[in-house]
Design a protein around this motif. Sequence first.
Motif, PDB file in Angstrom:
ATOM      1  N   GLU A   1       0.816  -1.210   0.000  1.00  0.00           N
ATOM      2  CA  GLU A   1       0.000   0.000   0.000  1.00  0.00           C
ATOM      3  C   GLU A   1       0.856   1.268   0.000  1.00  0.00           C
ATOM      4  N   ARG A   2       1.894   1.278   0.839  1.00  0.00           N
ATOM      5  CA  ARG A   2       2.747   2.467   0.872  1.00  0.00           C
ATOM      6  C   ARG A   2       3.565   2.573  -0.403  1.00  0.00           C
ATOM      7  N   GLN A   3       3.996   1.457  -0.960  1.00  0.00           N
ATOM      8  CA  GLN A   3       4.713   1.483  -2.227  1.00  0.00           C
ATOM      9  C   GLN A   3       3.842   2.127  -3.308  1.00  0.00           C
ATOM     10  N   LYS A   4       2.582   1.748  -3.328  1.00  0.00           N
ATOM     11  CA  LYS A   4       1.652   2.314  -4.306  1.00  0.00           C
ATOM     12  C   LYS A   4       1.505   3.821  -4.104  1.00  0.00           C
ATOM     13  N   ALA A   5       1.451   4.240  -2.823  1.00  0.00           N
ATOM     14  CA  ALA A   5       1.314   5.665  -2.537  1.00  0.00           C
ATOM     15  C   ALA A   5       2.553   6.438  -2.971  1.00  0.00           C
ATOM     16  N   VAL A   6       3.735   5.873  -2.737  1.00  0.00           N
ATOM     17  CA  VAL A   6       4.971   6.535  -3.152  1.00  0.00           C
ATOM     18  C   VAL A   6       4.999   6.699  -4.672  1.00  0.00           C
TER      19      VAL A   6
ATOM     20  N   ARG B   1       5.887   7.854 -12.378  1.00  0.00           N
ATOM     21  CA  ARG B   1       5.358   6.585 -11.863  1.00  0.00           C
ATOM     22  C   ARG B   1       6.391   5.460 -11.855  1.00  0.00           C
TER      23      ARG B   1
ATOM     24  N   SER C   1       2.535   6.752  -6.745  1.00  0.00           N
ATOM     25  CA  SER C   1       1.499   7.676  -7.226  1.00  0.00           C
ATOM     26  C   SER C   1       1.906   9.131  -7.028  1.00  0.00           C
ATOM     27  N   GLY C   2       2.878   9.369  -6.128  1.00  0.00           N
ATOM     28  CA  GLY C   2       3.374  10.723  -5.906  1.00  0.00           C
ATOM     29  C   GLY C   2       4.530  11.105  -6.805  1.00  0.00           C
TER      30      GLY C   2
END
Length: 250
Positions: free
Chosen positions: A203-208, A215, A210-211
Amino acid sequence: MHLSFAGKVVAVTGAAQGIGAAIARRFAASGARVAALDIDMDGMAPLGAEGMSLHAADLGSRESAAAAIAGAIGAHGRIDVLVTSAGGVRGQVGRPIEEIAEDDWHAIFRANVDAAMWCAQAVAPGMKARGSGRIVTISSGAGLRPSLTGIQAYASAKHALVGLTRQLALELGPQGITVNSVAPGFVLSNPSTEKQWEAFGPERQKAVLSGIHTRRLGRPEDIAGAVAFLASEAAEWISGQVLSVDGGHA
């Protein structure tokens, strides 16, 4: 843009792995003679096999850093470009402020700030005498904002390195020496960064990701290209700057 460093001597610290090794190889591929500096002599062995001179030292010590730079100058006659890539988190992870020991705090400052200071101090006299030189520090996005690592000392040290870069640019500019910094985003460059990335979880990997505008995470070669530009003649009138190389930060 083709950047040639034929006839130039480049010293790269933190060269045993990751970003430092990629920077050393980029300069060598562009015609430079390269002096590789790191505390890990075994890790630098592949660079030695590629024709670079190797200089092992604890660069956080003023005496050791001066000796390593003297050895590089002895091997090549001078240093035209210094890249201070030594640093990192020294095996630490993010913890609450109450748990931080004095030795842990100082270890990160020695690796990230002291090493850059002592190496710059050692190359400055020769660069001043020749009236030219390039110093490029490797800071971090953590030197511009809070760190994803959660490590207080790492964010503080990288902010301090940015300050050192700008101060040296002011001091050394009149002698024809430019001083700039490259601030990488999250780069999978060594076992420590790979461990950090895995620890984030999906989940945090995805958030990073996405920022990041592009990508994707960074590669060591992304950083090496930016360093080569700042060390080149094309960047002759750029000094005191911090170039973020992070794929675009949302």
